[in-house]
Design a protein around this motif. Structure first.
Motif: not given
Ligand SMILES: Nc1ncnc2c1ncn2[C@@H]1O[C@H](COP(=O)(O)OP(=O)(O)O)[C@@H](O)[C@H]1O
Ligand SMILES: [Mg+2]
Length: 210
Positions: A59-70, A104-107, A202-210
């Motif tokens: 909640f207090c963090e700000t987005a830093g680098g990127a984390t692997s989806l795996n 994945m960028r973000g928290i 059900a299927e959920f699809s997420i599209v994210l900018p690279a």
């Protein structure tokens, strides 16, 4: 300013009190860990407390680098399994077909929330067992992530509003999970849609900018 008019102070107070709750649970888990009969439950409690702390910190963090989806999926699947084991939920098999390059960028803990919400929703529609499939590919300018299940699928009348707050087939005070999912995805510049999986669920699809 009184606490009720200052959300950031209210949050710090809540975080402080939750820390006491976490400490109590950790102490109890330490005691259980000493007995072989309870050691796996103790480990699940420790993992849950760690997750709770990460959620509060997130909640207090700000987005830093990127984390692997795996890596995010490892944590989200562990969290889902711990929860379902403790509530005697259905046995879920997870199948993954995830490009190692999907980042994945973000928290990170917020992404964990996205996946835990999707997995628990799928599990809540299953009776005794089911399968959840996660597929992800990285293209030149975007990443595509698909989470599908072999449950009964989304009720057609809910589908157009499914990401709205308070839309639920489970009664009052429900219907926040997918709203949280959409908020987090959109805050990271992405889009999420819901539909029917090939297997009928059900299927959920997420599209994210690279
Ligand atoms: N995997 C799924 N399979 C079938 N229906 C689903 C699935 N995920 C979500 N839904 C439907 O969408 C509704 C809203 O989900 P959500 O926003 O997480 O709220 P809640 O789970 O509290 O009802 C659920 O009540 C359910 O009817
Ligand atoms: Mg839900």
């Amino acid at each position: 300013m009184p606490i009720e008019q200052d959300p950031s102070l209210a949050f710090r107070c809540l975080a402080h009190d939750l820390n006491n709750v976490f400490t109590t649970i950790n102490e109890a888990a330490d005691l259980l860990a000493g007995d072989a009969r309870w050691s796996s439950i103790a480990a699940a409690l420790h993992r849950s407390v760690d997750r709770g702390k990460r959620l509060v910190d997130g909640f207090c963090e700000t987005a830093g680098g990127a984390t692997s989806l795996n890596e995010l999926l490892d944590s989200a699947i562990d969290a889902t399994r711990d929860f379902l084991d403790l509530v005697h939920g259905p046995r879920i098999e997870f199948h993954r077909d995830v490009d190692a390059g999907v980042m994945m960028r973000g928290i990170p803990v917020l992404w964990e929330r996205v996946f835990v919400n999707l997995f628990l929703n799928a599990a809540e529609m299953m009776t005794s067992r089911g399968t959840i499939e996660i597929a992800a590919t990285r293209e030149a300018d975007r990443s595509l992530i698909r989470v599908s299940d072999d449950g009964p699928g989304i009720a057609p009348e809910l589908l157009p509003r499914i990401f709205d707050h308070e839309v639920s087939s489970k009664g009052k005070r429900r219907g926040l999970g997918l709203h949280i999912v959409r908020t987090i995805v959109e805050r990271n510049g992405g889009q999420v849609t819901a539909g029917r999986a090939q297997a009928g669920g059900a299927e959920f699809s997420i599209v994210l900018p690279a």
